[in-house]
Design a protein around this motif. Structure first.
Motif, PDB file in Angstrom:
ATOM      1  N   GLY A 137     -32.130  20.724  19.050  1.00 45.50           N
ATOM      2  CA  GLY A 137     -33.406  20.131  19.438  1.00 45.50           C
ATOM      3  C   GLY A 137     -34.409  20.183  18.306  1.00 45.50           C
ATOM      4  N   GLU A 138     -34.381  21.260  17.544  1.00 46.95           N
ATOM      5  CA  GLU A 138     -35.291  21.381  16.397  1.00 46.95           C
ATOM      6  C   GLU A 138     -34.954  20.374  15.313  1.00 46.95           C
ATOM      7  OE1 GLU A 138     -38.409  22.708  14.147  1.00 46.95           O
ATOM      8  OE2 GLU A 138     -37.927  23.204  16.244  1.00 46.95           O
ATOM      9  N   ARG A 141     -35.923  16.575  16.971  1.00 46.59           N
ATOM     10  CA  ARG A 141     -37.247  16.285  17.534  1.00 46.59           C
ATOM     11  C   ARG A 141     -38.095  15.492  16.535  1.00 46.59           C
ATOM     12  NH1 ARG A 141     -41.221  19.102  15.161  1.00 46.59           N
ATOM     13  NH2 ARG A 141     -40.657  20.961  13.941  1.00 46.59           N
ATOM     14  N   GLY A 144     -38.695  16.737  13.066  1.00 45.96           N
ATOM     15  CA  GLY A 144     -37.657  17.736  12.858  1.00 45.96           C
ATOM     16  C   GLY A 144     -36.921  17.565  11.544  1.00 45.96           C
ATOM     17  N   ALA A 205     -30.461  12.200  21.291  1.00 49.83           N
ATOM     18  CA  ALA A 205     -31.880  12.535  21.468  1.00 49.83           C
ATOM     19  C   ALA A 205     -32.722  11.292  21.711  1.00 49.83           C
ATOM     20  CB  ALA A 205     -32.396  13.281  20.236  1.00 49.83           C
ATOM     21  N   ARG A 207     -33.234   8.841  19.593  1.00 46.98           N
ATOM     22  CA  ARG A 207     -34.017   8.510  18.401  1.00 46.98           C
ATOM     23  C   ARG A 207     -33.143   7.840  17.328  1.00 46.98           C
ATOM     24  NH1 ARG A 207     -37.034  12.384  15.656  1.00 46.98           N
ATOM     25  NH2 ARG A 207     -38.820  10.967  15.728  1.00 46.98           N
TER      26      ARG A 207
END
Length: 334
Positions: A137-138, A141, A144, A205, A207
């Motif tokens: 997730g890091e 994001r 990130g 994600a 993205r």
């Protein structure tokens, strides 16, 4: 062949050739004598190699022939004309000749990366095996690791780092070709996995569009350069197995010189991708403009390699050095 008799018979000719080769100025008759002795020494070397191989005598005659050739043809220094010829003739011809290797490699690698990306994106257990969900997730994001990678360092230093890293990958592909090309497959596999995992994680994600907007400006040409290097490396490895109508030594010499030349050309290509990755990819330009720059640069490279390269190949160019700079090929006994 009795080597003692052979040496005794031709010793004076060799000494005379050595003497003339060392002189800076020769008159007309001496120049004619130099050419005659050089041609005879070339024949003598071929005789020794085919009839009575002797490392010591071969080494002496090889040195003598090389010195005689230098004296006959004259010393030659590199110039900007050589660089111009390389980038307008030799490099595009080498790219075109290698197309049957690097184009299929590009297609297979991109399809494999897409498959890896789909697998990572649609299988949570695969993502969990790659890293802790919090770490993933890091990475994915907004702001990130994947996004910040392109702007975390000063552009100039980042561009140089990218160039050296990519040039090293390309050099590995070219050098590993001498080992039957097998290690090249490992380099390609690593490249496929890295690309596929990045696409898959960002897709999971939601993205992927942003990731492609960051990847495509420099990635199109960058990946093409890696595929070219891999193709040339695999072709060099295949030359070891099947040299074709040439002798294995001649084939390896020609393809090896072309591979070394390819390393120079690809270093220049990767320098362009480094500049794009450092200054265009993280810029404030809209996504369509950044991607458009990448598409234009990739299109220009493909035209250079496949259209201009085809013209150069049609003229008989093979991506080797100029004929005058090639080592003499000794005749062999039938």
């Amino acid at each position: 062949m009795d080597l003692d008799v052979f040496v005794a018979t031709h010793q004076q000719e060799w000494l005379r050739l050595e003497e003339l080769s060392r002189r800076r100025r020769l008159d007309g008759s001496e120049a004619d004598e130099l050419i005659t002795l050089y041609q005879r020494a070339t024949g003598h070397l071929a005789q020794v190699q085919s009839a009575a191989p002797d490392p010591s005598l071969e080494g002496r005659l090889t040195t003598l022939v090389a010195r005689g050739r230098s004296a006959v043809t004259g010393a030659r220094t590199s110039s900007w004309r050589d660089a111009g010829r390389y980038f307008t003739v030799s490099f595009p011809a080498a790219l075109y000749r290698a197309r049957r290797w690097w184009i299929p490699i590009a297609v297979v690698s991109l399809l494999a990366s897409a498959l890896v990306a789909w697998w990572v994106s649609t299988h949570p257990e695969v993502r969990a095996a790659l890293a802790d969900p919090a770490d993933l997730g890091e990475m994915t994001r907004p702001g990130g690791a994947y996004e910040a990678y392109y702007s975390a360092h000063p552009a100039t230093a980042f561009g140089f780092q990218v160039w050296t890293n990519n040039a090293w990958v390309a050099a590995q592909c070219l050098v590993f070709g001498a080992f039957l090309g097998i290690p090249v497959l490992a380099v390609l596999a690593q490249n496929v996995l890295n690309l596929g995992i990045g696409l898959g994680l960002m897709s999971s994600a939601g993205r992927l569009d942003l990731f492609l907007g960051l990847l495509l400006p420099h990635g199109l040409l960058e990946l093409t350069a890696v595929f070219v290097a891999a193709g040339v490396g695999l072709r060099l490895g295949w030359t070891v197995v099947d040299p074709g109508p040439r002798t294995r030594g001649t084939a390896l010499a020609e393809e090896g010189r072309a591979a070394i030349g390819m390393a120079i050309g690809l270093a220049a290509v990767l320098a362009v991708t480094g500049v794009i990755e450092a200054f265009v990819t993280p810029s404030g330009l809209p996504t369509w403009a950044r991607v458009g720059i990448g598409v234009v640069v990739e299109t220009l490279f493909l035209l250079y390699a496949l259209v201009h390269g085809r013209r150069m190949a049609a003229r008989g160019e093979i991506g080797d050095v100029a004929e005058a700079d090639r080592t003499d090929i000794q005749p062999v006994a039938a």
